[in-house]
Design an enzyme around this catalytic site. Structure first.
Site, PDB file in Angstrom:
ATOM      1  N   GLU A 122       0.853  -1.075  -0.416  1.00  0.00           N
ATOM      2  CA  GLU A 122      -0.170   0.147  -0.121  1.00  0.00           C
ATOM      3  C   GLU A 122       1.113   1.337   0.652  1.00  0.00           C
ATOM      4  O   GLU A 122       0.394   2.630   0.500  1.00  0.00           O
ATOM      5  CB  GLU A 122      -0.955  -0.446   1.135  1.00  0.00           C
ATOM      6  N   HIS A 145      -3.722   2.387   8.383  1.00  0.00           N
ATOM      7  CA  HIS A 145      -4.294   1.509   7.720  1.00  0.00           C
ATOM      8  C   HIS A 145      -4.229   0.555   8.708  1.00  0.00           C
ATOM      9  O   HIS A 145      -3.955  -0.654   8.748  1.00  0.00           O
ATOM     10  CB  HIS A 145      -3.873   1.087   5.862  1.00  0.00           C
ATOM     11  N   HIS A 147      -7.711  -2.827   9.867  1.00  0.00           N
ATOM     12  CA  HIS A 147      -9.238  -3.236   9.653  1.00  0.00           C
ATOM     13  C   HIS A 147     -10.166  -3.688  10.042  1.00  0.00           C
ATOM     14  O   HIS A 147     -10.396  -4.602  11.489  1.00  0.00           O
ATOM     15  CB  HIS A 147      -8.531  -4.995   8.936  1.00  0.00           C
ATOM     16  N   GLU A 175     -19.966  11.749  21.397  1.00  0.00           N
ATOM     17  CA  GLU A 175     -18.173  11.792  21.696  1.00  0.00           C
ATOM     18  C   GLU A 175     -17.620  12.025  20.548  1.00  0.00           C
ATOM     19  O   GLU A 175     -16.436  12.621  19.899  1.00  0.00           O
ATOM     20  CB  GLU A 175     -17.321  11.215  22.095  1.00  0.00           C
ATOM     21  N   HIS A 216     -13.499  -3.332   3.350  1.00  0.00           N
ATOM     22  CA  HIS A 216     -12.004  -3.654   3.522  1.00  0.00           C
ATOM     23  C   HIS A 216     -11.580  -3.040   4.829  1.00  0.00           C
ATOM     24  O   HIS A 216     -10.698  -3.347   5.268  1.00  0.00           O
ATOM     25  CB  HIS A 216     -11.119  -3.097   2.602  1.00  0.00           C
TER      26      HIS A 216
HETATM   27  O1  2HA Z   1      -2.062  -6.444   3.537  1.00  0.00           O
HETATM   28  O2  2HA Z   1      -4.520  -4.544   4.866  1.00  0.00           O
HETATM   29  O3  2HA Z   1      -4.933  -3.250   2.432  1.00  0.00           O
HETATM   30  C1  2HA Z   1      -2.021  -5.498   4.222  1.00  0.00           C
HETATM   31  C2  2HA Z   1      -4.091  -4.757   3.767  1.00  0.00           C
HETATM   32  C3  2HA Z   1      -3.912  -4.637   2.455  1.00  0.00           C
HETATM   33 ZN    ZN Z   2      -5.999  -3.423   4.212  1.00  0.00          ZN
END
Ligand code: 2HA
Ligand code: ZN
Length: 277
Positions: A122, A145, A147, A175, A216
């Site tokens: 990424e 980033h 998940h 909040e 995602h």
């Molecule tokens: O593999 O989160 O977006 C790592 C990730 C891809």
């Molecule tokens: Zn990811």
């Protein structure tokens, strides 16, 4: 240039220590399963000088995109396929510190990515987001980033629109509007790892410090690892509450007028009042 004898141990570098702490927090929160997630922090040269010889390049790595807008900037970035649960056991393999070359076509690796490892897939998005956000906030350093479960779940059951998604999060608890008054940006499902999603994210990130990648995960930006972690934490909690309420008959919710009242009471800046019309 510092003499090698003056050089401090890289593992004493406060930013690296903080990085490892927050990566572990992401894993413990369940937002960095398997090889999911990636984090990058721009490092001010003056902070690095005591810990690394910045003239000692251990590898030159070509980039598949133009990063000239970040020429000569230093970054610490998670490696591709790095398992967040393992990074603290082997930081030198699963993290790298590099400088973007003067022409932006390569990076000069200064530490890490041992055994020919490489930065996250990424990286195009990370660097484009850094460049974009620095124009809005010159003190921005972090791009994170991961998940988070409820954010991803919510992207399956909610319309993918900045205004309505932000309102649904804000209405869950007092909040939320205080922590992300500019709301969240939402992207439809797109292929990750591409320049296209990098461009789309770097556009959205101009107006919001949080951008949701539907089905995602999420991108967050800010001045420190702790503030970005906190931003994601609050958005994730709001999404969790939204989802817990959804199957029930909703009797109470924070209204637009009450959201304005919260913003006024806490003197919140950058509220997207047009979302409340
Ligand atoms: O593999 O989160 O977006 C790592 C990730 C891809
Ligand atoms: Zn990811």
């Amino acid at each position: 240039m510092k003499d090698m004898v003056d050089m401090k141990n890289i593992y004493e570098f406060p930013l690296l220590k903080d990085f490892l702490r927050v990566i572990d927090l992401i894993y413990q929160s369940g937002w960095g399963e398997n090889n999911g997630g990636n984090v990058s922090v721009m490092i001010d040269e003056s902070l690095l000088l005591d810990y690394l010889d910045i003239n000692k390049v251990i590898r030159v790595i070509d980039l598949s995109f133009d990063a000239s807008y970040l020429a000569n900037k230093y970054f610490i970035v998670t490696a591709t396929s790095s398992y967040f649960r393992n990074i603290k056991k082997d930081p030198e393999s699963l993290l790298g510190i590099f400088k973007v070359s003067p022409n932006g076509k390569q990076v000069f690796l200064l530490w890490g990515y041992k055994a020919n490892n490489l930065f996250t897939s990424e990286l195009p998005t990370h660097l484009m987001v850094h460049a974009s956000r620095l124009k809005i906030d010159p003190l921005n350093r972090v791009v994170m980033h991961c998940h988070p479960n409820s954010i991803i779940t919510m992207s399956h059951v909610h319309e993918l629109n900045d205004q309505s998604f932000s309102l649904s999060l804000w209405r869950t608890m007092t909040e939320a509007i205080v922590v992300f008054p500019e709301g969240v940006g939402v992207l439809p499902w797109m292929q990750s790892g591409t320049t296209e999603i990098g461009i789309a994210t770097s556009e959205k990130i101009k107006n919001h410090r949080l951008v949701i990648w539907a089905m995602h995960g999420i991108y967050g930006v800010g001045q420190s690892l702790d503030t970005v972690f906190g931003l994601i934490e609050v958005a994730e909690k709001a999404a969790e509450i939204y989802l817990s309420c959804k199957p029930h008959e909703i009797l109470n919710n924070i209204t637009n007028d009450q959201l304005k009242e919260i913003a006024a009471f806490y003197k919140v800046k950058n509220v997207r009042y047009e979302f409340l019309k």
